[in-house]
Design an enzyme around this catalytic site. Structure first.
Site, PDB file in Angstrom:
ATOM      1  N   TYR A   1       0.862  -1.181   0.000  1.00 57.22           N
ATOM      2  CA  TYR A   1       0.000   0.000   0.000  1.00 57.22           C
ATOM      3  C   TYR A   1       0.903   1.237   0.000  1.00 57.22           C
ATOM      4  CZ  TYR A   1      -3.753   3.093   1.861  1.00 57.22           C
ATOM      5  OH  TYR A   1      -4.672   4.099   2.084  1.00 57.22           O
TER       6      TYR A   1
ATOM      7  N   LYS B   1      -1.125  -1.125  -4.175  1.00 58.82           N
ATOM      8  CA  LYS B   1      -2.207  -0.138  -4.100  1.00 58.82           C
ATOM      9  C   LYS B   1      -1.521   1.225  -4.150  1.00 58.82           C
ATOM     10  CE  LYS B   1      -5.713   2.085  -1.331  1.00 58.82           C
ATOM     11  NZ  LYS B   1      -6.293   2.342   0.009  1.00 58.82           N
TER      12      LYS B   1
END
Length: 307
Positions: free
Chosen positions: A139, A169
Site C-alpha cells: 500500500y 495499491k
C-alpha cells in the site's frame, strides 16, 4: 506465483465504533451488502480509512473475522496487516490466511520511517511469508508515512524474492510512475489505483483494471460508473462522473477529509458507523449540518450509494 488481477473497485471501509469507542461489529453485514449492491468488488479493511493503526491486534482480528463472515459470494476481503511491529503484522497475516481472507496488504510503518527500498523489501518479506498462499499488496501512501520511494525499484527488488507479492495499491500523484509500474515486465504486477479523484486519467492511459478507494463508501455508484462509461465509449459521461466525484471530495476536504467527514456521510445516507478514535477530531452537529448543505448543493443524495 500467479494471482488473479482485480477488476473493478475495492472499497476501503470505515471501522464502526460504539459511542464509547469500542469496535461495533453489528453494522458489518449490512455494510457489506450495501457495498456489493452498489458495484464494489470487495473491501480492503483495517487500512487508513478504517483507522487501522489505532486498533489493537485483537480488534483487527475480530474485524477481519466479521468481514470474512459477512462477505457476499464473490466479494473479496483483503486485510491490511501493516503495523509498527513487524511481528504483529506477521501474526495478523497468519490470522488472515487462517480465516479465509482473499488477500493481505501493508503500508510502510509511520515509525520508524523507511528510507531505502531494501528496508521496505525486508519489511514486506517478513510479513508476506506469514500468509504465503495469499496475494500480498504493498500500500503506497507516502503522505501517511514519508516512504517516498521509487515504486519501479520496489518491483525490481521484490521480483523473484517475495513469491506472493501481487502488486501495489498506488495512492500517490505520479501518473507517470503508476504507468511505469503497470508496464513493468508486460504488466506482471497488479497496479490498483488508489485515488478516487483521478480514475479517468488512469483508464485513459490504457491499462488500469482495478482500484481501491475510500469515497467509494458513499459514492461508489458514480465511481464505478466512471469505469462503466469508459468501457462503453461514453467519454463525456465518464468525465462528468469524474468531475462530480471531485466535487464530493472537495466537500469532504472542508471537514477533515474522508476519515472524518466521509465517515459522517455514512450516517447521512443511513448507516451510522459512530465516532472516530482519538486523536481524530470528530465533527460537531453544526459541521454535519453544514456539510449536508454542501452535499445538497451538488445533488449528492440523488447520486450516492443506496441501501
Amino acid at each position: 506465483m500467479q494471482f488473479e488481477k482485480i477488476e473493478g473497485l475495492i472499497d476501503a471501509p470505515f471501522t464502526p465504533f460504539h459511542a464509547n469507542g469500542d469496535v461495533n461489529l453489528e453494522p458489518i453485514p449490512a455494510y457489506a451488502a450495501m457495498l456489493k449492491a452498489n458495484g464494489l468488488k470487495g473491501v480492503f479493511i483495517n487500512g487508513s480509512s478504517g483507522e487501522g493503526y489505532m486498533l489493537t491486534d485483537e480488534e483487527r482480528m475480530l474485524l477481519a473475522e466479521a468481514w470474512v463472515s459477512a462477505a457476499p459470494e464473490g466479494f473479496k476481503v483483503i486485510v491490511h496487516v501493516g503495523s509498527c511491529c513487524v511481528r504483529s503484522s506477521r501474526k495478523l497475516a497468519e490470522h488472515a490466511a487462517k480465516i479465509g481472507a482473499w488477500g493481505i496488504g501493508a503500508m510502510a510503518p509511520p515509525f520508524p520511517k523507511i528510507n531505502r527500498v531494501e528496508e521496505l523489501v525486508k519489511y514486506i518479506e517478513e510479513i508476506a511469508c506469514g500468509a504465503p498462499g495469499l496475494p500480498f499488496y504493498y500500500y503506497h501512501i507516502p503522505a501517511f508515512n514519508g516512504a517516498y520511494l521509487p515504486m519501479v525499484k520496489l518491483l525490481e527488488a521484490v521480483d523473484g524474492r517475495v513469491e506472493n507479492f501481487a502488486g501495489i495499491k498506488y495512492t500517490f500523484e505520479s501518473m507517470y510512475e503508476y504507468n511505469q509500474c503497470r508496464l513493468y515486465k508486460n504488466g506482471k504486477y497488479d497496479m490498483l489505483h488508489g485515488q478516487d479523484e483521478t480514475i479517468l486519467p488512469c483508464l485513459a492511459m490504457g491499462g488500469a483494471r482495478g482500484g481501491i478507494g475510500g469515497t467509494t463508501n458513499y459514492n461508489g455508484r458514480e465511481l464505478t460508473g466512471i469505469i462503466d462509461a469508459w468501457k462503453s465509449g461514453d467519454i463525456d459521461l465518464a468525465r462528468e462522473r469524474q468531475n462530480f466525484s471531485q466535487d464530493v471530495i472537495n466537500v469532504i476536504c472542508h471537514y477533515r477529509g474522508n476519515i472524518v467527514g466521509g465517515k459522517r456521510i455514512m450516517k447521512l445516507i443511513g448507516l451510522d458507523l459512530g465516532p472516530n478514535r482519538t486523536p481524530f477530531q470528530n465533527m460537531t452537529d453544526a459541521e454535519e449540518a453544514a456539510m449536508k448543505s454542501e452535499l445538497d448543493a451538488i445533488d449528492f443524495f440523488n447520486r450516492c450509494n443506496r441501501f
